[in-house]
Every structure is written in structure tokens, then in C-alpha cells.
Design a protein around this motif. Sequence first.
Motif, PDB file in Angstrom:
ATOM      1  N   ALA A  64       3.343   5.879  -2.632  1.00  0.00           N
ATOM      2  CA  ALA A  64       4.552   6.709  -2.682  1.00  0.00           C
ATOM      3  C   ALA A  64       5.056   6.872  -4.112  1.00  0.00           C
ATOM      4  CB  ALA A  64       5.654   6.094  -1.801  1.00  0.00           C
ATOM      5  N   VAL A  65       4.980   5.810  -4.901  1.00  0.00           N
ATOM      6  CA  VAL A  65       5.458   5.890  -6.284  1.00  0.00           C
ATOM      7  C   VAL A  65       4.548   6.820  -7.092  1.00  0.00           C
ATOM      8  CG1 VAL A  65       5.793   4.593  -8.437  1.00  0.00           C
ATOM      9  CG2 VAL A  65       6.571   3.619  -6.280  1.00  0.00           C
ATOM     10  N   THR A  87       3.998   1.666  -0.778  1.00  0.00           N
ATOM     11  CA  THR A  87       4.871   1.841  -1.938  1.00  0.00           C
ATOM     12  C   THR A  87       4.081   2.282  -3.162  1.00  0.00           C
ATOM     13  OG1 THR A  87       6.290   0.124  -1.037  1.00  0.00           O
ATOM     14  CG2 THR A  87       6.676   0.741  -3.313  1.00  0.00           C
ATOM     15  N   ILE A  88       2.925   1.681  -3.372  1.00  0.00           N
ATOM     16  CA  ILE A  88       2.087   2.070  -4.512  1.00  0.00           C
ATOM     17  C   ILE A  88       1.771   3.559  -4.420  1.00  0.00           C
ATOM     18  CG2 ILE A  88      -0.229   1.824  -5.507  1.00  0.00           C
ATOM     19  CD1 ILE A  88      -0.034  -1.195  -4.649  1.00  0.00           C
ATOM     20  N   GLU A 129       0.827  -1.209   0.000  1.00  0.00           N
ATOM     21  CA  GLU A 129       0.000   0.000   0.000  1.00  0.00           C
ATOM     22  C   GLU A 129       0.861   1.259   0.000  1.00  0.00           C
ATOM     23  OE1 GLU A 129      -3.536  -1.975   2.738  1.00  0.00           O
ATOM     24  OE2 GLU A 129      -2.579  -0.112   3.385  1.00  0.00           O
TER      25      GLU A 129
END
Lengths: 332, 332
Positions: B233-234, B230-231, B228
Motif C-alpha cells: 500500500a505504501v 502495508t508494504i 505485506e
Amino acid sequence: MTPIRVAVDAMAGDRGSAEAVAGALEAATDRIEPILVGPDGLDTGGLELIVASQVVAMDEKPAEAIRGKPDSSLVVACRVAGAGGADAVVSAGNTGALLAAGLLHLRRLPGVFRPALAVVVPTERGPSLLLDSGANADARAEHLLQFAHMGSVFAEEILDRPRPSVRLLSIGEEPEKGNRLTLEAHALLAEAELNFGGNTESRHLLSRAADVVVCDGFTGNVCLKLLEGTIMAVLEALRESVSSTPRGRLGGLLIRPAARKVRSRLDPETYGGAYLLGLRGLAVKAHGNSSRRAIANAIRLAARGVEHGVVERLQERLPARVATSAGGRLGP
Amino acid sequence: MTPIRVAVDAMAGDRGSAEAVAGALEAATDRIEPILVGPDGLDTGGLELIVASQVVAMDEKPAEAIRGKPDSSLVVACRVAGAGGADAVVSAGNTGALLAAGLLHLRRLPGVFRPALAVVVPTERGPSLLLDSGANADARAEHLLQFAHMGSVFAEEILDRPRPSVRLLSIGEEPEKGNRLTLEAHALLAEAELNFGGNTESRHLLSRAADVVVCDGFTGNVCLKLLEGTIMAVLEALRESVSSTPRGRLGGLLIRPAARKVRSRLDPETYGGAYLLGLRGLAVKAHGNSSRRAIANAIRLAARGVEHGVVERLQERLPARVATSAGGRLGP
């Protein structure tokens, strides 16, 4: 000034020796002198070659590989560094075998129970150190306390963070959330002479994580690989979705420089490798699927560690810290 | 056809009861009848209210919370469902407390040692089930074997996967890579009557993971939160980078529909919640930071589970499977 000699295991990594040689050539400067360790006759493009006749495979059992293959590129690279023939070692090979060869030929720093693999994660507010990211699959709470101390010294000396913040990776920020290991480790960390800020959750690893995030090697390795996989999957999903319409393709062209910047900031190959902390010598584990770019960055990382005296700083400061904060229980 | 009655804990989640009510209203149809459980006088917008005077906080110790607050919205919701007054329970609250209340009022299915939180992860080739994603922080190898069986039945019956593939989450695909727990679990899984494909690494969770991926609840919870985080943040890093130049801003406008599609496919709120498998009743844990959309999706998820008879299918098929594959050691 004498250049920094980095022994590079040319036979490790999924992409073969040509890629390792290319990476070594890319990293070579007046300041950095990569030395390749690989088979007789390897085309090194002019770099020094140390001959090693064996290769440790990625799926070999570490202890057996080290015992059974004393002339493997990985073992020879560590032996050369241990004997002073190189200032550091870089290998993209089997992590367990690198650890075993490092323990044998570089040896442990006084007071250290277990070396830890420390990887620099690129967060929004700069680099953050995650350890252990895979040296030891199983750990005890006392090991996590040592990892925190090693990471703290590293962040202070190498990342220039005065009084680095330390957090414990768990499944809730409250001290009572976690598994048996993190509950025990939390108690030890809270009493230690560290700038301990409590638990953090994995969701914050890329955003507002601490300077140093501590966990066992299984959890850290899972996190590292998930970070890599998710970053790539999201960027790839976006690329596919964007290129499915003419409007998207035009937009895609326009955002390409911005997207490249993000990709490059988050790409695991940018940081290239992880330090194995806790040994008397410097070893850097490069990414298993290492491209020449990743190998080159791992060599530069190793050279930076030598310049900053990572091992010397840990040696000076670690035993006292460990002995102090654990009330003697963990003394050297 | 009688509508499916879903008891919704209106006092859980970080966003308060108004958000829970809004989610319940959004999910309400001829087929789905949400029942709110919350304080007297709560404005439910016309939905049925079951009064509960207490609230379990996110940081309370589960066992104490359940014992000390028998009239909390979480406990009342489970009690109502256990007594047949609702077909399922949805709560965005404390996972441990939901598990404890579920064990008390819904009770364990025969043969099940530990319920597991099973979350549907949106991979490139369709949904994949990750369990345990946080019901039990510590687990033994036999528990992982049961999770594999429960996940397998779930994937077959609910996700329509005949002979679902099962993998064990570890830190290498080779059977000998992992920690003590995964090494033991690998041996049990390899002997079981499952379509077991060996270990998988976290990097594949979003790409080519198996139908069912098994791990302990600490690791699963870390993975879920890292996915969650990382998705988001990217996507956020990309948005910032794109909007920093005029050219990028124009491109950003053009790719907006494509980016929205990716965000929506990967957004944790899209799947909304996780099933607590292994109980005699159906409980869905909604995301702690639940928006109305996530609550609505969690209610729909619960209703789908009721329609497909998740609990009945597990009850029919689980004890035999468990007893068979573990050679009687784990019999009901």
C-alpha cells in the motif's frame, strides 16, 4: 461561544513537558483552550496551569499508579474533566493508567462493559476506525460486539457514514477462519443489528477496510504499531536506496513533494491520537512518542469529539443497541 | 549427487496449476527436482507427475478436507513425502489442511506438541524468523516456549546465528505489558535456556527485531498479512502520488531502479514461503496468492531446508532442550 477546554497531561509522553506545552500552544485558538496539568512553575507560555505534583511512568502498573499517585498529572487531568472543569482530557501517557483513571473519574457509560481505544486509520477511501486498539489486552466475544456498536455509532455521528460497514479482523475472510475469540465474535456480530460484512484480513487495513474494524485490544495494538513501524521502515528504506546514487538523488529531489504528501497522509502523527470510547467523558490517548504536532492534533481531535457530542451520542444510542442485539444478555 | 526431490501441490494457490507448473520449472536445476502432484493429463513441461484426482479448497475445514479427500493433491504430496518418495513438500493451499495432512503423513517430531509456521522476515539487519505465523490460531504459553526453542535451533543451524536472540511479541517492552498469554509465556521464556531478550513490539519487526520473534499463530498471521499489505500500500500510494505531476513522473523514472531494489527486498514473494517446523518431514507453505516466482522460491526454500538437515537438527536438539527448560513438564 465558550471555548472548548481540554485538560492536557503535560508530564506524559516520551518527549517531556516542553513538547507537550509546545503542542498545546500550537492547538490553542479562540475555539480551543488547552489547560496544562503539570508541576508547579511549569512554563506554559501563558496557558492555564493546574498543578499536579506526581507523574505516572510508562512502565507502572495502572491500578497501583492510580491508587498510589492521586496527585499525578494523569489522574488530576481526569479528575478535573470528571468534575466539569474541562470538556476533555488528552494524555500521551500509560494507556492502562489512562483507562484506570478514566474509569475512576469519568466513569463508564451505562451498559458498557469495557471502554475501547478507537483509532482512526487513514485508508485509501478515507478514514476507517480500528477498535479496540489497546485499552484491554484480553477480551471476550461480547466485548467485541460492544466495540462494534460503539464504533458504529462513532462512524455514523462523527465520520458521517450512514449505516457504517463493520468487519471483524481475523486470519481469513471465511467465517470459520480465526481463533476461538473471533469465531465466537463472528457469530454474535452476524446476528446483531449492524451492517456486518464478515471477516477482514489485516492486509486490507490500509486499502479497502470497512468503516469500522473490530478486534481485541492486543491484536489492535499490535496492528497499530506494525502499521506505524512498517510505513516508516518502507519510506526510510526507499530514501536510503534512492540517495545511494547520483541519479537517485536527482530523482529523489523531484519526487520530494509527492513523497511528503504520502508521508503526511500515512503518518501516525497526522491523526495524533485515539478516542477512549465508552466513558461519560471524553479522553484522547496521544501517541506515546508524541511530538508537539501529535499533541496538537490529539487536542484538536478531542475538541472535535466535544463539538460532535461523541459522548452524548453514545449515551443516547448505545444501551438500546446493546440490549437489542444481545437479546438482553448484555443489558445495562 | 542425487537431486533433492520436492513434491509440489499443483492444485493449490489462487492462481491455478499453470502458475504452479511454471514455478516448478523455474526452480528445477541439477540439484532440485520438483515433482508435480495434480490431475491426470496436467502439462508439466517434462517434470514428473504424480496423479491426484481431488482438490482441497481454500475454505474447506482442514480435518474434513483431509478425511474426505484422501486423493487430493495436498494429501498425496504429503503422503509421498512421508513414504520417502520426496524429500520435501510445497503447497500454496489451505494452511490448516497442510498442517493436518502433515500431522497425518509426516507425523510430529518426538516432544513437539504443535508444529509452527516459521516465516523469514527480511529486516534491515538480515533475516529474522517469525513464528508461529499461522499454523495454530490458539496457543498456550507452553506452545510459545516450544516455538522459541524450534525457532532458536532453526536460526542457529540454518540462518547461521550462534546463540540467536529470541523475543516475545507483545504490546510493550516491559514484562508486565501484554495479554494473559504473553504474560505467562514471558515467565516461561525468562527461565528457559534461551538467549531471551524480553518482549518486542510489532513496530520493530522490520527494523531491529530479534533473530527469532515468537507469538501465537493468530497474531503472527495478522502481522504477516499486515506487513505485506502495508508494504504494498505504501509503495502503491507513492507511485500514484509521484505519477500525478510531470515533475513527479520524471523523478519516478530516475528512482525506478532504487525503488525496484526496495520492493524486491521487501516483497513477500522474495522469501516465498514458510517452514512448517516440528514435523518429521519438511513442508513449506507457499504464499496463497502465489506467483510462479513465489512458488519457485518456496521450492528453493524447501531444498535449502533439506540440504541443511532442518528436520534432523530439530530432531537431535529439540527434545532435550524442551525437557530441560521446562523442568520435565513438557518432556517427550
